[in-house]
Design a protein around this motif. Structure first.
Motif, PDB file in Angstrom:
ATOM      1  N   PRO A  34      -9.346   0.770  -2.783  1.00  0.00           N
ATOM      2  CA  PRO A  34      -8.145   1.627  -2.795  1.00  0.00           C
ATOM      3  C   PRO A  34      -7.000   1.908  -1.565  1.00  0.00           C
ATOM      4  O   PRO A  34      -6.349   2.358  -1.175  1.00  0.00           O
ATOM      5  CB  PRO A  34      -9.658   2.438  -2.226  1.00  0.00           C
ATOM      6  CG  PRO A  34     -10.070   1.294  -1.570  1.00  0.00           C
ATOM      7  CD  PRO A  34     -10.302   0.254  -2.435  1.00  0.00           C
ATOM      8  N   ALA A  35      -7.607   0.696  -0.753  1.00  0.00           N
ATOM      9  CA  ALA A  35      -6.193   0.255  -0.054  1.00  0.00           C
ATOM     10  C   ALA A  35      -4.569   0.191  -0.094  1.00  0.00           C
ATOM     11  O   ALA A  35      -3.768   0.464   0.020  1.00  0.00           O
ATOM     12  CB  ALA A  35      -5.924  -0.703   1.498  1.00  0.00           C
ATOM     13  N   ALA A  36      -4.891  -0.829  -1.590  1.00  0.00           N
ATOM     14  CA  ALA A  36      -3.754  -0.652  -2.430  1.00  0.00           C
ATOM     15  C   ALA A  36      -2.860   1.195  -2.304  1.00  0.00           C
ATOM     16  O   ALA A  36      -1.699   1.147  -2.760  1.00  0.00           O
ATOM     17  CB  ALA A  36      -3.957  -1.827  -3.605  1.00  0.00           C
ATOM     18  N   TYR A  37      -3.489   1.252  -3.077  1.00  0.00           N
ATOM     19  CA  TYR A  37      -2.964   3.128  -3.739  1.00  0.00           C
ATOM     20  C   TYR A  37      -2.887   3.322  -2.343  1.00  0.00           C
ATOM     21  O   TYR A  37      -2.052   4.657  -2.245  1.00  0.00           O
ATOM     22  CB  TYR A  37      -4.605   3.936  -4.146  1.00  0.00           C
ATOM     23  CG  TYR A  37      -4.714   3.680  -5.598  1.00  0.00           C
ATOM     24  CD1 TYR A  37      -4.046   3.531  -6.900  1.00  0.00           C
ATOM     25  CD2 TYR A  37      -5.941   2.326  -6.450  1.00  0.00           C
ATOM     26  CE1 TYR A  37      -4.469   3.150  -7.906  1.00  0.00           C
ATOM     27  CE2 TYR A  37      -5.867   1.724  -7.205  1.00  0.00           C
ATOM     28  CZ  TYR A  37      -5.099   2.242  -8.533  1.00  0.00           C
ATOM     29  OH  TYR A  37      -5.670   1.963  -9.415  1.00  0.00           O
ATOM     30  N   HIS A  38      -3.857   3.365  -1.509  1.00  0.00           N
ATOM     31  CA  HIS A  38      -3.542   3.984   0.070  1.00  0.00           C
ATOM     32  C   HIS A  38      -1.687   4.177  -0.018  1.00  0.00           C
ATOM     33  O   HIS A  38      -1.220   4.641   0.427  1.00  0.00           O
ATOM     34  CB  HIS A  38      -4.176   4.182   1.609  1.00  0.00           C
ATOM     35  CG  HIS A  38      -3.939   4.769   2.102  1.00  0.00           C
ATOM     36  ND1 HIS A  38      -3.191   4.080   2.920  1.00  0.00           N
ATOM     37  CD2 HIS A  38      -3.921   6.192   2.892  1.00  0.00           C
ATOM     38  CE1 HIS A  38      -2.877   4.580   3.998  1.00  0.00           C
ATOM     39  NE2 HIS A  38      -3.318   5.753   3.783  1.00  0.00           N
TER      40      HIS A  38
END
Length: 278
Positions: A34-38
């Motif tokens: 999720p951090a990469a998408y954020h």
């Protein structure tokens, strides 16, 4: 890890297209991150692709429903797209998930200011200051919210503190307007504060306008971008107001509301001043 570090380095240099490429590599290797998408959504914001950023923030939230910063970042995109109700909803969710999230309180205050809901804006910005007392930007923003609300005397300490701390010329301009509307000797105070102004470049040119050292034409000439020229209409409107010429003030303030992006402080204050003009 290499791709992530490369993306972070690119983002810090404002190389957002390169950051997006590297984060896309991270997502290809780890599609549940999720951090990469954020972070790719934030890079999309940096490129001005606010619609595209929403997809990444949606994916981050789907993977991590309690990720407060993803809601807050998505709220910023909604603000920049002019959907202030959705911005408020996302920032409200962010502070519900993380009650100490000062940036989310700050963005929530700005979103309320854009509505315009000045009372909730001041409340949220006060919360932001409580959680991040050294952040002069939040202090300035609360001062501007108080100005918009018509609490001119209450705005003065915040705007003075913001200017003294960071030499923020925009804080100084609103400080002058708050003093003038409070019937203080605004010009004398501005003369003292203007010692810190090193040139008449934008937005310092407006200080020169208010002090009578630059003409309206010279002030407009110092505004080099469309956004700066839109801001100039607000400050020219203020100059007309200070001189008691309400008809010319109204024209300039209306021009500011039509040309300034709706989240610019000059747009928000122009709306408030037009309401006060009736």
């Amino acid at each position: 890890m290499f791709h992530y570090l490369s993306a972070d380095a690119a983002a810090r240099r404002s190389q957002f297209d390169r950051a997006i490429d590297r984060l896309s590599d991270v997502i290809a290797l780890d599609p549940g991150n999720p951090a990469a998408y954020h972070d790719r959504g934030v890079a999309q914001q940096g490129l001005g692709n606010y619609r595209g950023s929403l997809d990444d923030f949606d994916k981050a939230i789907a993977l991590s429903p309690r990720m407060a910063r993803a809601y807050s970042s998505r709220g910023i995109s909604w603000k920049l797209l002019g959907d202030f109700d959705r911005a408020i909803a996302d920032q409200t969710q962010a502070v519900a998930l993380s009650p100490w999230f000062a940036e989310a309180y700050s963005e929530l205050g700005v979103a309320y200011l854009c509505k315009p809901d000045f009372y909730n804006a001041v409340h949220c910005l006060t919360e932001a200051i409580h959680h991040a007392p050294k952040n002069a930007g939040n202090v300035k923003q609360r001062g501007i919210a108080l100005y918009c609300r018509g609490d001119f005397k209450a705005a003065i300490p915040d705007l003075q503190r913001a200017f003294d701390t960071t030499n923020d010329i925009y804080a100084l301009l609103f400080l002058h307007l708050a003093r003038a509307n409070s019937r203080e000797n605004a010009s004398a105070a501005l003369e003292i504060d203007a010692v810190k102004v090193r040139s008449w470049a934008w937005p310092s040119a407006v200080v020169g306008l208010f002090l009578g050292r630059l003409s309206a034409e010279e002030t407009i000439a110092a505004a080099g971008t469309p956004d700066e020229r839109a801001e100039a209409q607000f400050y020219l409107g203020q100059q007309h107001l200070l001189r008691g010429d309400h008809a010319e003030a109204r024209k300039a303030l209306e021009a500011a509301t039509q040309t300034c992006p709706p989240w610019f402080n000059e747009h928000l204050a122009a709306v408030a001043d037009l309401q006060r003009l009736g």
